[in-house]
Design an enzyme around this catalytic site. Structure first.
Site, mmCIF file in Angstrom:
data_model
loop_
_atom_site.group_PDB
_atom_site.id
_atom_site.type_symbol
_atom_site.label_atom_id
_atom_site.label_comp_id
_atom_site.label_asym_id
_atom_site.label_seq_id
_atom_site.Cartn_x
_atom_site.Cartn_y
_atom_site.Cartn_z
ATOM 1 N N CYS A 187 -6.017 -0.057 6.949
ATOM 2 C CA CYS A 187 -5.828 0.437 5.574
ATOM 3 C C CYS A 187 -7.062 1.246 5.146
ATOM 4 O O CYS A 187 -8.166 0.712 5.017
ATOM 5 C CB CYS A 187 -5.616 -0.729 4.623
ATOM 6 N N ASP A 232 0.329 3.671 1.808
ATOM 7 C CA ASP A 232 0.217 4.225 3.155
ATOM 8 C C ASP A 232 1.601 4.609 3.702
ATOM 9 O O ASP A 232 2.543 3.810 3.645
ATOM 10 C CB ASP A 232 -0.440 3.187 4.070
ATOM 11 N N ARG A 261 2.717 4.758 6.500
ATOM 12 C CA ARG A 261 3.195 4.015 7.672
ATOM 13 C C ARG A 261 3.857 2.690 7.306
ATOM 14 O O ARG A 261 4.428 2.023 8.165
ATOM 15 C CB ARG A 261 2.035 3.770 8.640
ATOM 16 N N HIS A 308 -1.738 -4.252 5.362
ATOM 17 C CA HIS A 308 -1.430 -3.707 6.687
ATOM 18 C C HIS A 308 -2.719 -3.384 7.425
ATOM 19 O O HIS A 308 -3.786 -3.280 6.817
ATOM 20 C CB HIS A 308 -0.556 -2.448 6.571
ATOM 21 N N CYS A 333 0.834 -1.203 0.000
ATOM 22 C CA CYS A 333 0.000 0.000 0.000
ATOM 23 C C CYS A 333 0.876 1.264 0.000
ATOM 24 O O CYS A 333 2.010 1.249 0.468
ATOM 25 C CB CYS A 333 -0.882 -0.015 1.248
HETATM 26 ZN ZN LIG Z 1 -3.384 0.859 2.982
#
Ligand SMILES: [Zn+2]
Length: 113
Positions: A101, A41, A43, A98, A39
């Site tokens: 999400c 993302d 993080r 993760h 992803c």
């Molecule tokens: Zn995600």
């Protein structure tokens, strides 16, 4: 932006000199063992969570780590997977999701999508 510029200066001054030989080898070729799909993302930090470094992972990222079902429509993910397999000959592909999400939460919340 100042934080990024300072980070790059620190990289050039402290990290690059220690790994200069490795970066010279990687300047001409790469041979990653793994394709890593994850992803976008902020993080998710593949190198940090796997302890890998330059040249180890061939990475494609998008919101929700989505992989198209077919190759009828060529997109960046499909092109990345094909390149990793056909050209780089990666040994394995890892699809990494993760917790928390946002993309998957949105996909599962169809009334609001
Ligand atoms: Zn995600």
């Amino acid at each position: 932006m100042d934080r990024l510029i300072e980070g790059h200066r620190r990289f050039l001054k402290e990290v690059f000199p220690k790994k200069q030989n490795q970066y010279k080898l990687l300047a001409d070729r790469q041979a990653p063992e793994w394709l890593f799909i994850t992803c976008s993302d902020s993080r998710v930090l593949p190198e940090l969570i796997l302890g890998t470094g330059p040249g180890d992972l061939f990475i494609t990222r998008n919101a929700g780590n989505v992989v198209p079902l077919t190759t009828h429509d060529v997109d960046g993910v499909t092109a990345t997977i094909e390149y990793a397999i056909e050209v780089l000959r990666v040994k394995s592909a890892i699809l990494c999701g993760h917790s928390d999400c946002g993309a998957l939460k949105a996909a599962l919340d169809k009334p609001r999508l």
